[in-house]
Enzyme design. Structure first.
Site, PDB file in Angstrom:
ATOM      1  N   GLU A 127     -61.478 -28.619 -16.612  1.00  0.00           N
ATOM      2  CA  GLU A 127     -62.344 -29.858 -16.353  1.00  0.00           C
ATOM      3  C   GLU A 127     -63.589 -29.560 -17.443  1.00  0.00           C
ATOM      4  O   GLU A 127     -64.693 -30.255 -16.959  1.00  0.00           O
ATOM      5  CB  GLU A 127     -62.434 -30.173 -15.167  1.00  0.00           C
ATOM      6  CG  GLU A 127     -61.348 -30.083 -14.262  1.00  0.00           C
ATOM      7  CD  GLU A 127     -60.215 -31.011 -14.554  1.00  0.00           C
ATOM      8  OE1 GLU A 127     -60.391 -31.804 -15.655  1.00  0.00           O
ATOM      9  OE2 GLU A 127     -59.437 -31.129 -13.842  1.00  0.00           O
ATOM     10  N   ASP A 132     -57.398 -34.015 -24.981  1.00  0.00           N
ATOM     11  CA  ASP A 132     -56.138 -33.714 -24.560  1.00  0.00           C
ATOM     12  C   ASP A 132     -55.009 -33.833 -25.364  1.00  0.00           C
ATOM     13  O   ASP A 132     -54.792 -34.957 -25.988  1.00  0.00           O
ATOM     14  CB  ASP A 132     -56.108 -34.769 -23.170  1.00  0.00           C
ATOM     15  CG  ASP A 132     -57.122 -34.287 -22.077  1.00  0.00           C
ATOM     16  OD1 ASP A 132     -57.577 -33.140 -22.052  1.00  0.00           O
ATOM     17  OD2 ASP A 132     -56.910 -35.144 -21.309  1.00  0.00           O
TER      18      ASP A 132
END
Length: 580
Positions: free
Chosen positions: A194, A378
């Site tokens: 994260e 991502d």
């Protein structure tokens, strides 16, 4: 002459889905990403190299828990079953179209044939080209210098909120060891789960004395990790994108702006050392990143591209295009693959030109000093969410290679070797989440989870401390290692994230509680001296990741002494700027 360096980083991660449901949450999420992202990405890398002699020079992060799943026989076979089911469903569309009672049914038949061929190609690639072994395929192109593999925390645990250095170290030690085992070499870089970072800080130890808890980069350095990535606002200061704190329950939401940080005077056109260890950090270029990841203002939101959310009610086929951001799902136009590929060509032209001008403008404004543009995304954005995204990556690489060699494409490790940082910078506590801090993972919806996680942290340290030497009792040894697996799995940052975002609140809650229950069951068996082999075997058959795990990664780490400022900052970091 070059105008600067370009690093394209892809972060690949999914939570542990093995034998934990199928749809809408579970193994099928993995299979979708394998079909739409991981296999197409490998095909793009291989086609560039094998057919055109072009090394992709992508930095590909694959989290250890994802790598374990890609390497798992049960999931490999399940993926083939998934592909067969998709091919069968699409085949039925080929039979029912054209239908005179359905508008544009001839085009629907064309699309059904398009997907029938597409899924069969993915299946052929997986079975015949990669022998069902995507890990070995990624390793092959790593060894050829086409990509660089980076690691992460073993199960993507939210590092700053772990209470003990032993548990923090175990995440990265087991993660790093897993990457080395599967890909044949130790990763130099990592993706902080994260993008979550915290500094070192003082605290009061059990003896009542002041202690020092080292910064995250110290744990990274202890595991031979040399660099990681962060968001642009972490380096530059100012306001982070989405800088609002969300407060409320069950849809009653209040938006509270967070205070804006002062500009730091630093930019993302170079990497920096961290002050507490010789670990480097790279910040994502805001302009180059936003152009891709923003669905509203970036390429993926173009009306020509495939609509993710609308599917055929019988086959599940994605037969529609975005059309516009304001078009209702019922009014979407049919997808046109040829039109979409034409748009990819335009977007890749624009993107390569954008990167060139960012680097050239920087060089011109800095007396000929070359800069870095690093972008990180991502991996699942490309192919899974943005269906045409993998082709976009392929075209960007090809166009840089063939038409803009002035832009020097490098992996992150190659960049740092050629251009080591000359300055150190203290970055603040941060993440990629809402407001740039920890709120997404620690809030009123998830606060009940953290005392449980911290309790398990302490319990596994206490248990491991009693077995500094591996016990001769093989059943006990198995139980200790499975305890370590369950502890890692319950720490996954995916569970609080999915609860906060309500994407899969009940599923994430159940998954977290299941791993906690398994952890406590095994801990009770170990502490009582009465291990039920049948119960242990059942848990092992489900949660079988990290097969060579060593529970001794959880042996306690000695509490740290408070370092003197001159000890913290090595001479190499004389230009360090501290800011919070």
């Amino acid at each position: 002459m070059t105008v600067g360096q370009f690093v394209f980083m892809l972060h690949s991660h999914l939570p542990y889905y093995r034998k934990a449901g199928m749809w809408p949450f579970g193994e099928e999420n993995l299979y979708e990403c394998m079909a739409e992202t991981y296999v197409p990405l490998l095909n793009a890398i291989s086609e560039l190299y094998d057919d055109e002699g072009i090394k992709a020079k992508l930095t590909v992060g694959i989290t250890p828990i994802l790598a374990e799943q890609l390497n798992d026989e049960h999931l490999q076979n399940g993926f083939i079953e998934y592909l067969d089911a998709r091919i069968t469903a699409i085949s039925k569309d080929l039979e029912r179209y054209p239908d005179p009672e359905v508008a544009h049914s001839q085009h629907l038949k064309y699309l059904a044939k398009y997907y029938f061929d597409w899924f069969n190609h993915i299946k052929d690639s997986f079975i015949n080209k990669y022998n069902k072994d995507l890990i070995s395929a990624f390793k092959k192109y790593q060894d050829l210098g086409c990509i660089e593999i980076t690691t992460s925390g073993a199960t993507h645990g939210f590092s700053p909120l772990l209470a003990t250095d032993s548990n923090l170290n175990a995440q990265f030690k087991i993660g790093s060891d897993t990457t080395k085992r599967l890909f044949g070499k130790k990763a130099k870089g990592c993706w902080l789960p994260e993008c979550a970072y915290r500094q070192g800080y003082e605290y009061i130890g059990k003896d009542g004395q002041k202690k020092w808890r080292p910064a995250i980069e110290v744990t990274l350095q202890n595991n031979d990790i040399e660099y990681f990535f962060t968001e642009s606002h972490v380096i530059e200061g100012g306001n982070s994108i989405g800088n609002r704190r969300v407060i409320g329950v069950y849809g009653n939401i209040e938006y509270i702006p967070l205070p804006e940080r002062e500009p730091t005077g630093y930019d993302t056109y170079s990497a920096y050392w961290l002050p507490d260890a010789q670990v480097a950090v790279m910040g994502r270029n805001d302009r180059a990143g936003f152009q891709v990841w923003s669905a509203a203002d970036g390429y993926p939101g173009d009306g020509c591209y495939r609509e993710f959310h609308k599917k055929d009610d019988k086959s599940g086929g994605h037969y529609w295009r975005i059309t516009s951001s304001t078009t209702d799902l019922g009014d979407k136009m049919l997808y046109d693959p040829v039109l979409a590929m034409s748009q990819v060509n335009l977007n890749s032209d624009h993107y390569t030109t954008l990167i060139y001008h960012l680097l050239n403008d920087y060089k011109l404004s800095h007396d000929g000093k070359e800069g870095l543009v690093m972008v990180s995304f991502d991996t699942e954005l490309f192919g899974h969410w943005w269906f045409e995204g993998v082709e976009f990556i392929k075209q960007v690489i090809r166009k840089f290679n063939n038409y803009l060699p002035q832009v020097e494409r490098m992996t992150a490790g190659e960049y740092l070797k050629a251009h080591p940082p000359t300055e150190a910078i203290q970055i603040p506590e941060s993440s990629w989440g809402q407001g740039g801090h920890f709120y997404v993972w620690q809030n009123h919806l998830t606060e009940w989870m953290w005392p449980i996680i911290h309790g398990c942290e302490k319990r596994i340290i206490d248990i491991a401390s009693k077995y500094e030497k591996i016990p001769e009792d093989k059943l006990l040894h198995r139980a200790l290692n499975q305890l370590a697996r369950e502890n890692l799995l319950l720490q996954s940052s995916d569970w609080p994230f999915l609860i906060t975002t309500w994407q899969a609140k009940d599923y994430a809650t159940d998954r977290f509680r299941e791993h906690v229950e398994r952890f406590e069951t095994i801990a009770d068996m170990i502490e009582s001296g009465n291990i039920d082999e049948n119960a242990l075997s059942e848990i092992e058959s489900i949660d079988n990741c990290f097969p060579v795990i060593d529970y001794r990664a959880y042996l306690p780490i000695e509490e740290g002494k408070i370092p003197q400022q001159e000890e913290k900052l090595k001479p190499l970091y004389q230009y360090c700027l501290l800011y919070t």
